[in-house]
Design an enzyme around this catalytic site. Structure first.
Site, mmCIF file in Angstrom:
data_model
loop_
_atom_site.group_PDB
_atom_site.id
_atom_site.type_symbol
_atom_site.label_atom_id
_atom_site.label_comp_id
_atom_site.label_asym_id
_atom_site.label_seq_id
_atom_site.Cartn_x
_atom_site.Cartn_y
_atom_site.Cartn_z
ATOM 1 N N SER A 188 -0.670 -0.037 -0.235
ATOM 2 C CA SER A 188 -0.840 1.404 -0.084
ATOM 3 C C SER A 188 0.352 2.174 -0.636
ATOM 4 C CB SER A 188 -1.011 1.758 1.397
ATOM 5 O OG SER A 188 0.181 1.472 2.117
ATOM 6 N N ASN A 230 1.863 -6.678 5.707
ATOM 7 C CA ASN A 230 2.578 -5.412 5.542
ATOM 8 C C ASN A 230 1.802 -4.255 6.164
ATOM 9 O OD1 ASN A 230 4.220 -3.265 4.621
ATOM 10 N ND2 ASN A 230 4.799 -4.412 2.813
ATOM 11 N N ASP A 231 0.859 -3.697 5.431
ATOM 12 C CA ASP A 231 0.163 -2.502 5.919
ATOM 13 C C ASP A 231 -0.575 -2.728 7.231
ATOM 14 O OD1 ASP A 231 0.880 -0.741 3.803
ATOM 15 O OD2 ASP A 231 -0.566 -1.749 2.512
ATOM 16 N N VAL A 232 -1.073 -3.945 7.459
ATOM 17 C CA VAL A 232 -1.883 -4.196 8.657
ATOM 18 C C VAL A 232 -1.029 -4.236 9.922
ATOM 19 C CG1 VAL A 232 -3.661 -5.419 7.368
ATOM 20 C CG2 VAL A 232 -1.757 -6.710 8.357
#
Length: 467
Positions: free
Chosen positions: A434, A393-395
């Site tokens: 996050s 997701n965030d990466v």
């Protein structure tokens, strides 16, 4: 052989052990040589233990060998029974036990010196207190990290008003109590109070850290366990323990810095910011909520993958939770049978501990040359036909590159959005740790394939076989 004659051989053994530790640590830096590094370091530890047993006369050999047998048996059971997806939890436990062992060595040495009425220098007392402080913090902090990773307590930051003030007062109390203990070393009540304070500090140190920051916390606590071992080495005047502890401490700090750099955050931000405590918006600069998403079914996804020339697989924590690494390897094998070039893109903080994705894929016998780190794979995305995101997701969130209001702004990411097409396997549209919406999911070139990672990957493999 008299002890004086043994001493040179013991010191030589320690030198050999230290050299093997350094060589093993060097080989752990690459997935291709990591297993060899483990073996080399294990041989070094065997040499160090054997030499120490010849030098030290603390308890009987029967007791020592009983302890070794018990520990080896427990370790073997854990190694065989713990799933690779639970490796972060196990590392957390081992870090904690290492810290506890160092603190217990210091406690036992103090009691031994007091029982023999030996003179206690300030240097002896300071090393004992340092070992207790670092070991206690590592012990309880690691067990809190384990509980967060295991889901026994909430993975979100646990904070309260005045938390940092409480931590400061506890640390100040420990320092004041240590000063008193240096003047009154026979006052064991104060000493045990210091032991309790160090353990409480460990709990308060980790509870405000979110589960998404566990890669940093695990590596930092690993460093602490090394420092605790080095302090214990000074307590018992054992050179190889000092050296090995310093190596672990230094490598843990270096790894912590690498993890922080990969998230574009400072260590103080990780430890004290309570990151991930609440869901946050993207700063109001994005309108992703109003954009439609593009979904496909398994058959369409299989056709996109099977007729591509190149596919880059991006594994994330969702793949780890689903234990889908073997299914992913089978999918890659089927694609390669169709003439598709398959590569894996590994982000430094993908998963819940440093190297988590590498370990999982290695367990599934994914060839090491197919694993690419972020710097090597990013320039290749523009030539990639399909990027297959599995539980990440965030990466892979493009907001990190351009949205200055985003809390992940500046974090280096895998530039998946540059691929010609992207397929995202995910259970739903939930945000990452996050709390930020992922812009990638709403792009025109992105196709969402909803479902559990393992089930979807197995279905894709079955469909590709029929192409």
């Amino acid at each position: 052989m008299p002890e004086q004659q043994l001493l040179p051989w013991i010191e030589l053994s320690y030198l050999i052990a230290a050299s093997l530790f350094i060589l093993g640590l060097k080989k752990l830096g690459s997935p291709a040589t990591a297993r060899q590094g483990n073996v080399i370091a294990a041989v070094g530890m065997f040499v160090a233990i054997a030499a120490t047993l010849l030098e030290q006369q603390v308890v009987t050999y029967q007791e020592i060998f009983l302890g070794i047998a018990l520990g080896s048996g427990i370790g073997a059971v854990i190694a065989y029974r713990v799933a690779m997806t639970a490796m972060p939890q196990m590392v957390g436990l081992l870090n904690g036990l290492g810290g506890a062992a160092s603190a217990l060595v210091a406690i036992a040495e103090l009691q031994r010196l007091l029982s023999t009425q030996a003179s206690l220098s300030n240097a002896d007392l300071i090393t004992i207190l340092l070992s207790v402080l670092i070991g206690g913090v590592t012990f309880t902090g690691s067990f809190v990290a384990f509980a967060k990773l295991q889901g026994l307590i909430s993975g979100t930051p646990i904070t309260f008003r005045g938390q940092q003030l409480v931590n400061f007062l506890l640390l100040a109390g420990f320092l004041a109590g240590s000063g008193y203990f240096l003047l009154h070393p026979s006052d064991l009540a104060v000493f045990w109070d210091l032991v309790v304070v160090s353990c409480v500090l460990g709990v308060l140190f980790v509870i405000p850290i979110g589960g998404g920051d566990m890669p940093v916390v695990i590596s930092l606590l690993n460093s602490y366990s090394g420092l605790a071992a080095a302090a214990a080495g000074f307590v018992v005047s054992n050179n190889v323990l000092i050296i090995s502890g310093a190596l672990v401490g230094a490598s843990g700090i270096i790894l912590t810095q690498i993890m922080c750099k990969a998230m574009n955050r400072s260590i103080t931000n990780v430890l004290f910011a309570g990151f991930g405590n609440v869901s946050v918006s993207d700063g109001g600069t994005s309108t992703t909520k109003d954009k439609p998403i593009h979904t496909i079914d398994v058959e369409e996804g299989a056709m996109m993958l099977g007729y591509a020339r190149s596919v880059v697989i991006i594994p994330g924590y969702g793949m780890a939770v689903a234990q889908a690494q073997h299914a992913v390897k089978e999918l890659a094998d089927q694609l390669e049978n169709k003439g598709v070039e398959v590569k894996y893109a590994i982000h430094p903080v993908a998963g819940r501990m440093p190297g988590h994705m590498n370990v999982l894929l290695a367990e599934a016998n994914v060839p090491y040359p197919q694993l690419y780190d972020m710097d090597d794979i990013n320039p290749q995305f523009e030539q990639t036909d399909v990027a297959l995101v599995i539980g990440a997701n965030d990466v892979v969130n493009p907001a990190a590159r351009h949205n200055t209001a985003s809390p992940i702004y500046g974090m280096p990411i895998l530039e998946v959005e540059k691929a010609k097409h992207t397929i995202v396997i995910k259970r739903g549209m939930s945000a990452g740790f996050s709390g930020v919406e992922n812009e990638l999911f709403y792009q025109d070139k992105t196709m969402m394939l909803f479902g559990g990672a393992k089930d979807i990957v197995n279905q894709l493999t079955s469909e590709i076989k029929q192409l």
